[in-house]
Structure formats: structure tokens, C-alpha cells
Design a protein around this motif. Sequence first.
Motif, short mmCIF file in Angstrom:
data_model
loop_
_atom_site.label_atom_id
_atom_site.label_comp_id
_atom_site.label_asym_id
_atom_site.label_seq_id
_atom_site.Cartn_x
_atom_site.Cartn_y
_atom_site.Cartn_z
N THR A 54 6.49 -15.25 19.13
CA THR A 54 6.61 -14.39 17.95
C THR A 54 5.26 -13.76 17.68
N LEU A 55 5.19 -12.45 17.84
CA LEU A 55 3.97 -11.69 17.55
C LEU A 55 4.17 -10.94 16.24
N ALA A 56 3.32 -11.20 15.26
CA ALA A 56 3.40 -10.50 13.98
C ALA A 56 2.41 -9.35 13.98
N ILE A 57 2.87 -8.18 13.58
CA ILE A 57 2.00 -7.02 13.40
C ILE A 57 1.89 -6.77 11.90
N VAL A 58 0.67 -6.92 11.37
CA VAL A 58 0.47 -6.84 9.92
C VAL A 58 -0.48 -5.70 9.58
N GLY A 59 -0.39 -5.24 8.34
CA GLY A 59 -1.27 -4.18 7.86
C GLY A 59 -0.64 -3.49 6.67
N GLU A 60 -1.44 -2.64 6.03
CA GLU A 60 -0.97 -1.89 4.87
C GLU A 60 0.14 -0.92 5.24
N SER A 61 0.88 -0.45 4.25
CA SER A 61 1.89 0.58 4.47
C SER A 61 1.22 1.84 5.02
N GLY A 62 1.85 2.45 6.03
CA GLY A 62 1.30 3.68 6.60
C GLY A 62 0.33 3.47 7.73
N CYS A 63 0.14 2.21 8.18
CA CYS A 63 -0.85 1.97 9.23
C CYS A 63 -0.27 2.17 10.63
N GLY A 64 1.04 2.36 10.75
CA GLY A 64 1.64 2.63 12.05
C GLY A 64 2.49 1.52 12.62
N LYS A 65 2.76 0.48 11.83
CA LYS A 65 3.52 -0.67 12.34
C LYS A 65 4.94 -0.26 12.74
N SER A 66 5.66 0.36 11.82
CA SER A 66 7.05 0.73 12.09
C SER A 66 7.15 1.82 13.15
N VAL A 67 6.19 2.74 13.17
CA VAL A 67 6.20 3.80 14.19
C VAL A 67 6.04 3.18 15.57
N THR A 68 5.19 2.16 15.69
CA THR A 68 5.01 1.47 16.96
C THR A 68 6.32 0.82 17.41
N SER A 69 6.99 0.13 16.49
CA SER A 69 8.26 -0.53 16.84
C SER A 69 9.33 0.49 17.19
N ASN A 70 9.38 1.61 16.47
CA ASN A 70 10.36 2.65 16.76
C ASN A 70 10.11 3.29 18.12
N ALA A 71 8.83 3.41 18.50
CA ALA A 71 8.49 3.96 19.82
C ALA A 71 8.98 3.04 20.93
N ILE A 72 8.85 1.73 20.72
CA ILE A 72 9.34 0.77 21.71
C ILE A 72 10.85 0.88 21.86
N MET A 73 11.55 1.09 20.74
CA MET A 73 13.01 1.18 20.74
C MET A 73 13.53 2.55 21.15
#
Length: 341
Positions: free
Chosen positions: A48-67
Motif C-alpha cells: 500500500t503506497l499512500a500519496i499525500v499532499g494538499e488539494s491541488g498538488c496533483g495526486k488525483s491527476v496522477t491516479s487518473n493518468a494511470i487509469m
Amino acid sequence: MKQPAFDEKGKLKEKILQVEDLQVTFQTFGGVVQAVRGVTFDLHKGETLAIVGESGCGKSVTSNAIMGLIPSPPGKVTNGKVIFKGKNLTAFNKSEFRKIQGVDVSMIFQDPMTALNPTMSIGEQLTEGLRTHHKISKADAKTKAIEMLNLVGISNPHERLKQYPHQFSGGMRQRIVIAISLICEPTLLIADEPTTALDVTIQAQILELFAEIQEKTGVSIILITHDLGVVAKIADRIAVMYAGKIIEIGTKREIFYAPAHPYTKGLLNSVPRLDLLEEELQPIEGTPPDLFAPPTGCAFTARCPYAMEVCSHAYPVETSLFGQHKVDCWLQDERAKGIFS
């Protein structure tokens, strides 16, 4: 307790995902937003790898790119690779992505109410992907759906299959979304803020459920969150993201007990703690940088109390610390030792 992502020698198990220098931009009326600016990380079997950070830092965009869920236009993967099972997903077209979405790679979205179709029964939504990808009979799909509802802790599954999303509580809907994402037995599960809208009791139940499912299925998980409490519960490793870059990565113990980047330390200091009743929260002053024109140096410079002149002019090289711990920060340079503590 779930199986660790490390072997008996303390080394991480085989890699199932490699993200290399991933860059994602969005074309807007105001210009080009550089949402993800060279993200690199690996994910290992059963980890389990957690990607943490403030809103707008690119976390969800990274996951959407993988998908393969970056809308084009306006979004575009402009550079980098996402290697999964030996194949570069960034080179896939929509048809190729559909063959692995929900089958090999699955995603739990942030809001279960919007992720579920209000006009379809839970049973229809559970069996839809299974029948599409595996071409099994309606009866077999129903049997599998009942098994999944039992796995995620929903009682009386035979009757529940006939019901609709509005007939379930928030916690139950989240469990159903988890069941849908796992029914085709994916190798990789991406969970985007899976506990944000839930109260703390239900959060704890969902986190325990993740651990149980990982123990039973061996699925690898990328957990997208800003909640460090969630991270402390189930993560093996933590990647700290800021302004479209991963600035620090390491095991849970390395990040929590020896943060090497001022931003990571700021995140930890801003979390309420019951053992420090008289201490005030320490917010991170300032705001994230403009990603229309990100700084050439460290993006955290303007908010960093330890910033040096070099920080604003050149992006720091990656420094390998103890074990799995790596950080992008000039304060870890030998010439800056003693400044940051």
C-alpha cells in the motif's frame, strides 16, 4: 493483519507498477496548467503506497493518468511512462484501456454517491463489469456479486442486490464501490480519498476492510489522501507530493519519525495530537505556487522557513537517505547540514 510488502530479507517484493517522469498538462483559457511535473515512483506486490499532499498538488491527476482517465482535450500526458505488467499504459488508446480498466487496474472514486448509478440496482452495477469482461452467465455473476458483498461486510446480500444506491448509508455505499472495484480481481487498486466523506467510526471500518481484502486477495493499493491518520493506519510507504512533484518518499516509519523535507514536517505539525493537549496547531503559512508558471527551483521556497538562495534558482537533486527514504531538498546537501532539524 495484512501480509507485508517486504520479503523475509526486508526488501520490497517485485514491482507491479513503475511510473517514470510522468508529466500531465491541461490547456485552459488562461494558459497551460502543469498539473503533474515529472512524477516517478514504483509500486510493489501486496504493497500500500499512500500519496499525500494538499488539494491541488496533483495526486488525483496522477491516479487518473494511470487509469487512462485524463480528459483529452483539455488534458494531455506530455511525457513519461506508466509501466504495468511490462506494458506502457501511456501509449494505450481508449479501446486498449477499456480492456484493463476494472479488470487489471481498478479505481475507487472519492464520492460513492456520484460513482454509483442511481437508476440501476446494486446487483446490476456489481455484475455489469464481470459479465462484460469475463463473459460469464448471469447466475454465476450473481453468485460472485453475493460473495463480494459478503467480503465487504454487507449483510443479507441476496436482498441487497435488488436495492438502489439511495437505500444505503454513506458507509454502505463506500463498501459497495469497493466491491465493484474488486469483483474482477484486479492486480492494482487505486483508492482516491476513499474515506473523506465518512465519519471517523466508518473510516476505521473501511480501513480495516482494506487491510482484510489485501490479506485475502494480495491486491496492491495506491491510496490518495490528505489525511495522515489514514496513512498511519494502512500505508507501507508514503510519497509526499507538492506542486505536481513527489518531493519525499519512504516507509511509513521513515516519513513519520524522520521527515527530511520542511513541507513534510509542516504537514505532520499541522495534525492534531492528543498527546500534546496544550500545544497549538502549526499551519503551513502561504499558498501553493501558480502551476501556470511553476518556479524553476523548489516550489516550496516561498513558504519554507529554512529557504536558502539556491532553493529559488535550482531544483534540488534527489538525495537517498537511510533505507527506502529519498528526498528532493537542498537542506539535505552536505553543505547545508545542521540548518534543518
